[in-house]
Design a protein around this motif. Structure first.
Motif, PDB file in Angstrom:
ATOM      1  N   LYS A 196      13.072  27.262  39.783  1.00  0.00           N
ATOM      2  CA  LYS A 196      13.804  27.712  40.964  1.00  0.00           C
ATOM      3  C   LYS A 196      14.249  29.163  40.834  1.00  0.00           C
ATOM      4  O   LYS A 196      14.459  29.853  41.828  1.00  0.00           O
ATOM      5  N   GLY A 197      14.405  29.601  39.582  1.00  0.00           N
ATOM      6  CA  GLY A 197      14.826  30.984  39.367  1.00  0.00           C
ATOM      7  C   GLY A 197      13.692  31.979  39.483  1.00  0.00           C
ATOM      8  O   GLY A 197      13.908  33.191  39.373  1.00  0.00           O
ATOM      9  N   GLY A 198      12.466  31.476  39.685  1.00  0.00           N
ATOM     10  CA  GLY A 198      11.334  32.357  39.905  1.00  0.00           C
ATOM     11  C   GLY A 198      10.410  32.458  38.709  1.00  0.00           C
ATOM     12  O   GLY A 198      10.716  32.026  37.593  1.00  0.00           O
ATOM     13  N   ILE A 199       9.266  33.062  38.967  1.00  0.00           N
ATOM     14  CA  ILE A 199       8.252  33.302  37.937  1.00  0.00           C
ATOM     15  C   ILE A 199       8.021  34.800  37.864  1.00  0.00           C
ATOM     16  O   ILE A 199       7.673  35.436  38.871  1.00  0.00           O
ATOM     17  N   CYS A 200       8.232  35.345  36.695  1.00  0.00           N
ATOM     18  CA  CYS A 200       8.073  36.796  36.487  1.00  0.00           C
ATOM     19  C   CYS A 200       6.855  37.026  35.601  1.00  0.00           C
ATOM     20  O   CYS A 200       6.841  36.625  34.430  1.00  0.00           O
ATOM     21  N   TRP A 201       5.822  37.662  36.151  1.00  0.00           N
ATOM     22  CA  TRP A 201       4.558  37.891  35.434  1.00  0.00           C
ATOM     23  C   TRP A 201       4.509  39.351  34.968  1.00  0.00           C
ATOM     24  O   TRP A 201       4.582  40.267  35.779  1.00  0.00           O
ATOM     25  N   LEU A 202       4.381  39.555  33.658  1.00  0.00           N
ATOM     26  CA  LEU A 202       4.383  40.896  33.083  1.00  0.00           C
ATOM     27  C   LEU A 202       3.089  41.145  32.321  1.00  0.00           C
ATOM     28  O   LEU A 202       2.580  40.258  31.635  1.00  0.00           O
ATOM     29  N   LEU A 203       2.550  42.360  32.427  1.00  0.00           N
ATOM     30  CA  LEU A 203       1.345  42.755  31.689  1.00  0.00           C
ATOM     31  C   LEU A 203       1.782  43.526  30.449  1.00  0.00           C
ATOM     32  O   LEU A 203       2.201  44.684  30.537  1.00  0.00           O
ATOM     33  N   ALA A 204       1.684  42.873  29.297  1.00  0.00           N
ATOM     34  CA  ALA A 204       2.287  43.411  28.075  1.00  0.00           C
ATOM     35  C   ALA A 204       1.715  44.763  27.672  1.00  0.00           C
ATOM     36  O   ALA A 204       2.422  45.588  27.094  1.00  0.00           O
ATOM     37  N   LYS A 205       0.432  44.996  27.957  1.00  0.00           N
ATOM     38  CA  LYS A 205      -0.188  46.240  27.504  1.00  0.00           C
ATOM     39  C   LYS A 205      -0.108  47.351  28.544  1.00  0.00           C
ATOM     40  O   LYS A 205      -0.355  48.517  28.234  1.00  0.00           O
ATOM     41  N   ALA A 206       0.220  46.985  29.762  1.00  0.00           N
ATOM     42  CA  ALA A 206       0.175  47.973  30.835  1.00  0.00           C
ATOM     43  C   ALA A 206       1.303  48.989  30.750  1.00  0.00           C
ATOM     44  O   ALA A 206       1.119  50.180  31.019  1.00  0.00           O
ATOM     45  N   GLU A 207       2.507  48.514  30.350  1.00  0.00           N
ATOM     46  CA  GLU A 207       3.695  49.367  30.387  1.00  0.00           C
ATOM     47  C   GLU A 207       4.774  48.686  29.559  1.00  0.00           C
ATOM     48  O   GLU A 207       4.702  47.479  29.296  1.00  0.00           O
ATOM     49  N   ASP A 208       5.776  49.429  29.156  1.00  0.00           N
ATOM     50  CA  ASP A 208       6.886  48.852  28.404  1.00  0.00           C
ATOM     51  C   ASP A 208       7.426  47.623  29.149  1.00  0.00           C
ATOM     52  O   ASP A 208       7.720  47.676  30.348  1.00  0.00           O
ATOM     53  N   VAL A 209       7.525  46.503  28.432  1.00  0.00           N
ATOM     54  CA  VAL A 209       7.947  45.247  29.047  1.00  0.00           C
ATOM     55  C   VAL A 209       9.351  45.359  29.630  1.00  0.00           C
ATOM     56  O   VAL A 209       9.648  44.805  30.700  1.00  0.00           O
ATOM     57  N   GLY A 210      10.239  46.090  28.973  1.00  0.00           N
ATOM     58  CA  GLY A 210      11.595  46.269  29.485  1.00  0.00           C
ATOM     59  C   GLY A 210      11.587  46.933  30.849  1.00  0.00           C
ATOM     60  O   GLY A 210      12.322  46.516  31.768  1.00  0.00           O
ATOM     61  N   ILE A 211      10.768  47.967  31.013  1.00  0.00           N
ATOM     62  CA  ILE A 211      10.671  48.660  32.302  1.00  0.00           C
ATOM     63  C   ILE A 211      10.165  47.703  33.375  1.00  0.00           C
ATOM     64  O   ILE A 211      10.667  47.691  34.518  1.00  0.00           O
ATOM     65  N   GLN A 212       9.182  46.869  33.025  1.00  0.00           N
ATOM     66  CA  GLN A 212       8.627  45.921  33.997  1.00  0.00           C
ATOM     67  C   GLN A 212       9.674  44.885  34.428  1.00  0.00           C
ATOM     68  O   GLN A 212       9.736  44.502  35.606  1.00  0.00           O
ATOM     69  N   ILE A 213      10.492  44.432  33.485  1.00  0.00           N
ATOM     70  CA  ILE A 213      11.521  43.432  33.816  1.00  0.00           C
ATOM     71  C   ILE A 213      12.536  44.023  34.791  1.00  0.00           C
ATOM     72  O   ILE A 213      12.917  43.399  35.793  1.00  0.00           O
ATOM     73  N   ASP A 242      15.888  27.469  36.552  1.00  0.00           N
ATOM     74  CA  ASP A 242      15.015  27.813  35.431  1.00  0.00           C
ATOM     75  C   ASP A 242      14.054  28.918  35.827  1.00  0.00           C
ATOM     76  O   ASP A 242      13.613  29.010  36.984  1.00  0.00           O
ATOM     77  N   VAL A 243      13.744  29.746  34.832  1.00  0.00           N
ATOM     78  CA  VAL A 243      12.872  30.907  35.067  1.00  0.00           C
ATOM     79  C   VAL A 243      11.687  30.843  34.106  1.00  0.00           C
ATOM     80  O   VAL A 243      11.841  30.503  32.929  1.00  0.00           O
ATOM     81  N   LEU A 244      10.490  31.154  34.627  1.00  0.00           N
ATOM     82  CA  LEU A 244       9.304  31.279  33.773  1.00  0.00           C
ATOM     83  C   LEU A 244       8.968  32.753  33.643  1.00  0.00           C
ATOM     84  O   LEU A 244       8.685  33.431  34.634  1.00  0.00           O
ATOM     85  N   LEU A 245       9.017  33.229  32.413  1.00  0.00           N
ATOM     86  CA  LEU A 245       8.688  34.618  32.114  1.00  0.00           C
ATOM     87  C   LEU A 245       7.330  34.632  31.417  1.00  0.00           C
ATOM     88  O   LEU A 245       7.175  34.102  30.321  1.00  0.00           O
ATOM     89  N   VAL A 246       6.324  35.196  32.075  1.00  0.00           N
ATOM     90  CA  VAL A 246       4.965  35.222  31.518  1.00  0.00           C
ATOM     91  C   VAL A 246       4.655  36.630  31.026  1.00  0.00           C
ATOM     92  O   VAL A 246       4.756  37.593  31.793  1.00  0.00           O
ATOM     93  N   LEU A 247       4.291  36.731  29.748  1.00  0.00           N
ATOM     94  CA  LEU A 247       3.870  38.001  29.160  1.00  0.00           C
ATOM     95  C   LEU A 247       2.388  37.878  28.825  1.00  0.00           C
ATOM     96  O   LEU A 247       1.996  37.203  27.875  1.00  0.00           O
ATOM     97  N   ASP A 248       1.575  38.508  29.633  1.00  0.00           N
ATOM     98  CA  ASP A 248       0.125  38.359  29.511  1.00  0.00           C
ATOM     99  C   ASP A 248      -0.463  39.400  28.560  1.00  0.00           C
ATOM    100  O   ASP A 248      -0.171  40.593  28.666  1.00  0.00           O
ATOM    101  N   ASP A 249      -1.304  38.926  27.617  1.00  0.00           N
ATOM    102  CA  ASP A 249      -2.060  39.775  26.694  1.00  0.00           C
ATOM    103  C   ASP A 249      -1.159  40.571  25.757  1.00  0.00           C
ATOM    104  O   ASP A 249      -1.197  41.798  25.699  1.00  0.00           O
ATOM    105  N   VAL A 250      -0.346  39.853  24.988  1.00  0.00           N
ATOM    106  CA  VAL A 250       0.549  40.479  24.007  1.00  0.00           C
ATOM    107  C   VAL A 250      -0.228  40.755  22.720  1.00  0.00           C
ATOM    108  O   VAL A 250      -0.852  39.860  22.163  1.00  0.00           O
ATOM    109  N   SER A 251      -0.189  41.988  22.250  1.00  0.00           N
ATOM    110  CA  SER A 251      -0.869  42.319  20.992  1.00  0.00           C
ATOM    111  C   SER A 251       0.120  42.570  19.861  1.00  0.00           C
ATOM    112  O   SER A 251      -0.222  42.424  18.692  1.00  0.00           O
ATOM    113  N   ASP A 252       1.345  42.965  20.207  1.00  0.00           N
ATOM    114  CA  ASP A 252       2.363  43.234  19.181  1.00  0.00           C
ATOM    115  C   ASP A 252       3.649  42.515  19.589  1.00  0.00           C
ATOM    116  O   ASP A 252       4.385  42.971  20.465  1.00  0.00           O
ATOM    117  N   TYR A 253       3.932  41.407  18.950  1.00  0.00           N
ATOM    118  CA  TYR A 253       5.094  40.593  19.312  1.00  0.00           C
ATOM    119  C   TYR A 253       6.401  41.349  19.106  1.00  0.00           C
ATOM    120  O   TYR A 253       7.356  41.198  19.879  1.00  0.00           O
TER     121      TYR A 253
END
Length: 693
Positions: A53-70, A109-120
């Motif tokens: 219900k809190g939404g789904i946030c899809w982030l591209l891990a390699k595209a840009e800093d994840v913090g900026i995307q959030i 609840d919120v689903l946070l998706v981080l797609d294609d993470v190379s450096d955890y």
């Protein structure tokens, strides 16, 4: 819209992994490129959007800093506006804004998706606190220790075919029309979702292109085939790259040593690879260093799969990709020579008649010996040339799999003749081995021709005083005995025995072989006292030289048992027969022609004693095994038919006996001749039966 197939179980497992932990559930959907990690994450998000219900946030891990995307997502989708002055430390500004957004995020609840993470480590900083209502799902090509992981594999064959069908649903019946080829196409693509989708979409655009032609193009052009590249018109695909480009991303993360190891692995056959063979190919490399490259690079990036203890495998398309990269690698020629050296050494260690234990031990290496024979013979020395073929031939022949043995000897003759010529000793050796195989198959006339040719060559090459000449004489003698040509067989066997005694001395396995062969010839002529003497000498020699856990020792036990049976010494015969049976079971397993021979002989013994109820199941088992292993037209099958018919005759079961005699007689007449002792005996048995009713 392409149907999502083959991942139903993974979707269910993923949901369970994300829900069962009150803390943040970080599920790494890992795997090599092209497995559909992003598509699985997308399908999961779509299927369960109602519970988040809190939404789904899809982030591209390699595209840009994840913090900026959030922060951007919170501003544009949630109308949040994190202040600039949350902290005085400029280095912590972005982190503070992310935490602010998480605190004020929409309820539910919120689903946070981080797609294609190379450096955890780069994304870990921005993840919500463990006690929050956020669920985090990452897709990655790597393995992150300590994080719940769902590892994707390729599709099952049925699911792969279903995916291909869904892509071609606009042309119904296309798959069914070439179903066998469609399955081959899925197999060539290694059941990789990306490859299947690219090729399926390509075929959908090319409605006049047959699946047969598509498969031909793939085999010819490999990864350069245009169907494996992403078309500009495929805008609705989750994957953004073709197969080559997808694999290239992982390739770029490898060091030079990692790439070299990957290229070496690609030279092996498309089969599981025993790691010890890899280490043997690189004897100057430190084993621990190789292990680190394997585990920290290739396995970590899912470019290699662990299939079992000490066993690893490349996906078929990754194998193609590594071979593609090998073209620019200066070490590749040395790798090929090294692989050949190792596989020849393995082949030479396979005994001429391997036990079941030896067969099981060498089984993982067999595809790779075959790979050398098929593609790398130019890297073999003249002396090693035959072993690329002999290894596999001995492996299959040792199991009684004669049809699978045949092509290896036939190819060996062709290759040896072309490179070494007909005057080379190895050419004669190959002729001899093919003749042995023909004899085992009951192809006696073809075997004789090759035996005589090999004998003539060996005489020319080394003269009469030559162990190879003695071998040819002995082999020819055994063949003549099977053909009922006893006088010729005896003469040749005596020559072989005398020559071997002179060349290698009395205490040698070759002498024991000649003694055993001569005893068999005497036995066939009912010269029992002479046969017994020879059999006993051979048995004792083999016991002393080879031990009591050797196939030749089992053969001597069985032969002596059969002789005692013919002499009416049933107690001694049964004891030896049972011992030979158990030894063959232990050494060969229960799916070997020699094991069927033990059944046959023991059944004949019980029959002579009037123990018909014990004899019948043994005859039936021997017949079934021989039919399965040797084919319907083999003389040994005729022998079993004749013996079973005789058993039924003795029991008065005449209507069951007659058709079996007729089948046996037809095989004997076709595969031996009308005057062979077996044919004559079978014809007489049939006549006696008909006289009874």
């Amino acid at each position: 819209m392409v149907e999502f197939v083959g991942r139903e179980d993974e979707l269910q497992t993923l949901h369970q992994m994300l829900q069962e932990n009150n803390q943040v559930a970080v599920a790494a959907v890992a795997g090599m490129g092209g497995l559909g990690k992003t598509e699985l994450a997308l399908q999961y998000a779509m299927a369960h959007r109602e519970i988040y219900k809190g939404g789904i946030c899809w982030l591209l891990a390699k595209a840009e800093d994840v913090g900026i995307q959030i922060v951007r997502f919170a501003r544009t989708q949630l109308d949040l506006n994190p202040p600039e002055n949350l902290t005085e430390d400029p280095n912590q500004k972005l982190l503070a804004q992310v935490q602010y957004c998480f605190r004020l995020w929409r309820e539910g609840d919120v689903l946070l998706v981080l797609d294609d993470v190379s450096d955890y480590e780069q994304v870990k900083l921005y993840l919500p606190s463990p006690s929050s209502r956020f669920k985090v799902l990452m897709t990655t090509r790597q393995y992150f220790g300590g994080i719940a992981k769902l590892s994707l594999d390729v599709l099952q064959p049925e699911a792969a075919l279903e995916l291909l069908k869904s892509l071609l649903k606009e042309t119904p019946g296309r798959i069914e029309k070439e179903l066998a080829v469609a399955n081959q196409l899925c197999e060539w693509l290694g059941y990789l979702p990306l490859g299947l989708e690219l090729v399926g979409r390509y075929l959908a655009r090319k409605q006049d292109l047959s699946l047969t032609e598509m498969l031909r193009r793939l085999k010819e052009k490999r990864l350069d085939e245009r169907s494996l590249s992403k078309s500009k018109s495929e805008g609705n695909m989750t994957a953004q790259r073709g197969v080559l480009a997808a694999f290239e991303l992982s390739w770029q993360e490898l060091e030079d040593e990692d790439k070299q190891l990957g290229c070496l692995l690609s030279l092996f056959a498309a089969a599981p690879i025993p790691w010890k063979l890899v280490e043997q190919c690189l004897p100057e490399e430190d084993a621990q260093d190789l292990e680190e490259i394997r585990d920290d690079s290739l396995l970590n990036l899912h470019l290699l799969q662990r299939k079992g203890e000490g066993i690893y495998q490349l996906h078929p398309l990754l194998r193609e990709f590594f071979q593609y990269q090998c073209t620019g690698l200066e070490q590749v020629e040395e790798f090929k020579r090294s692989l050949c050296r190792v596989m020849v050494a393995v082949a030479k260690d396979i005994p001429e008649y391997p036990s079941l234990k030896q067969i099981n031990a060498v089984t993982p290496a067999i595809p790779h010996i075959g790979k050398v024979a098929k593609d790398l013979i130019q890297y073999l020395s003249d002396d090693d040339l035959i072993w690329a073929f002999f290894g596999n031939a001995r492996f299959y022949n040792g199991q009684g799999l004669y049809e699978q043995t045949l092509p290896w000897y036939e190819q060996c003759i062709e290759v040896t003749k072309k490179r070494l010529g007909e005057e080379h000793p190895n050419f004669a050796l190959t002729l001899n081995n093919l003749a042995l195989l023909y004899k085992s198959q009951g192809r006696y006339n073809e075997a004789e021709f090759l035996y005589l040719q090999a004998l003539a060559l060996r005489r020319c090459q080394g003269g009469e005083e030559n162990p190879d000449v003695a071998e040819s004489l002995n082999n020819l003698a055994i063949l003549y005995e099977l053909q009922g040509r006893y006088s010729e067989a005896e003469l040749l066997c005596l020559q072989a025995l005398e020559l071997r005694q002179r060349l290698v001395g009395e205490e040698h396995p070759d002498v024991a072989e000649s003694l055993n062969s001569l005893a068999g010839i005497y036995d066939s002529q009912k010269r029992y006292s002479e046969a017994e003497s020879m059999y006993l000498r051979a048995l004792e020699l083999r016991r002393r030289l080879l031990g009591e856990e050797h196939l030749d020792f089992a053969t001597s036990l069985g032969n002596l048992a059969y002789l005692y049976q013919s002499q009416g010494k049933y107690g001694e015969a049964e004891l030896l027969s049972l011992r030979a049976l158990e030894l063959r079971r232990h050494l060969l397993g229960e799916k070997h022609p020699d094991f069927a021979l033990s059944f046959n002989n023991l059944a004949a013994l019980y029959e002579l004693q009037g123990r018909y109820s014990e004899a019948e199941p043994l005859h039936l088992q021997a017949l079934a095994l021989r039919r399965k292993l040797l084919g319907e037209e083999h003389p040994s099958v005729a022998e079993s038919l004749n013996n079973l018919a005789k058993l039924y005759y003795l029991q008065g079961r005449y209507t069951e006996s007659e058709p079996l005699y007729l089948q046996a007689l037809e095989i004997f007449e076709q595969r031996l001749d009308a005057n062979h002792p077996h044919t004559v005996k079978c014809r007489k048995n049939l006549a006696n039966l008909r006289d009874e009713y």
